[in-house]
Design an enzyme around this catalytic site. Structure first.
Site, mmCIF file in Angstrom:
data_model
loop_
_atom_site.group_PDB
_atom_site.id
_atom_site.type_symbol
_atom_site.label_atom_id
_atom_site.label_comp_id
_atom_site.label_asym_id
_atom_site.label_seq_id
_atom_site.Cartn_x
_atom_site.Cartn_y
_atom_site.Cartn_z
ATOM 1 N N CYS A 68 0.822 -1.212 0.000
ATOM 2 C CA CYS A 68 0.000 0.000 0.000
ATOM 3 C C CYS A 68 0.858 1.266 0.000
ATOM 4 O O CYS A 68 2.067 1.226 0.244
ATOM 5 C CB CYS A 68 -0.920 -0.004 1.225
ATOM 6 S SG CYS A 68 -2.314 1.155 1.089
ATOM 7 N N ASP A 96 -4.885 -2.288 12.010
ATOM 8 C CA ASP A 96 -3.765 -1.370 11.848
ATOM 9 C C ASP A 96 -3.412 -0.711 13.177
ATOM 10 O O ASP A 96 -4.142 -0.817 14.164
ATOM 11 C CB ASP A 96 -4.122 -0.293 10.819
ATOM 12 C CG ASP A 96 -2.911 0.342 10.168
ATOM 13 O OD1 ASP A 96 -1.775 0.074 10.605
ATOM 14 O OD2 ASP A 96 -3.106 1.123 9.216
#
Length: 209
Positions: A13, A133
């Site tokens: 990402c 996360d």
């Protein structure tokens, strides 16, 4: 290069360069992610998505990361970049995710797991995957592997936050997620990926599997 199906899926990402997108795909990434949050140091504008994903293999899926964006802006970006997945990284309510799903959008939701009640909340969140996360995405700080493991037993989880080529095998063993989501762990600088680190990541994962 022949595409090899692994037990775990990998998303790279925060991509900002076409060469890095192709490097990630060539190494074996299942997903490539683009941050469409203007305040991010890895921000890319929606109109750049077509250029960034040119020549991308068909099996690699494109993920757009948004934070508290309007429904209209997300749908426009999905169309402009032919995005396969929308990853919500803000304070989006479950009802908002449902609205996107009703429009035919595949939704992932980032979660900052701090306590058991967070696990319960995200286990029921209307998203195909939860991205476990750290409190600040892309910071390189580790998320709670203990809570992520609890959630992974109830929901499809992508583990993010402080994952590196060095600790990826341990993370997979302890959490057993659907896959890993990396940004800073394979970078030279924010948005600038390291081909060497990406290669190392996949080598370590294949050895662990």
């Amino acid at each position: 290069m022949k595409y090899v199906i692994r037990r775990y899926e990998i998303k790279i990402c925060g991509l900002t360069r076409h060469e890095d997108v192709l490097a990630a795909a060539g190494a074996g990434a299942d997903y490539v992610g683009f941050v469409l949050v203007p305040s991010s140091k890895r921000y890319v504008a929606p109109e750049r998505l077509a250029e960034l994903t040119k020549d991308l293999p068909e099996h690699v899926r494109k993920v757009g990361v948004f934070a508290d964006a309007s429904l209209e802006n997300i749908l426009a970006a999905v169309k402009a970049g032919a995005l396969d997945i929308v990853q919500l990284h803000g304070n989006e309510a479950p009802e908002y995710a449902e609205q996107l799903r009703d429009k035919g959008v595949c939704v992932w939701k980032a979660a900052h797991l701090r306590q058991k009640t967070d696990v319960d909340f995200y286990a029921d969140y209307p998203a195909e995957r939860i991205v476990a996360d750290a409190a600040e995405g892309g910071s390189g700080k580790r998320s709670s592997w203990e809570l992520a493991a609890k959630l992974a037993r109830r929901k499809c989880v992508m583990l993010a936050g402080g994952i590196t080529p060095g600790n990826a095998p341990e993370a997979l063993k302890k959490v057993n997620p659907a896959g890993l989501d990396l940004a800073s762990g394979v970078e030279e600088a924010p948005g600038i990926k390291s081909k060497e680190k990406i290669t190392m990541l996949f080598n370590h994962i294949r050895e662990a599997e």
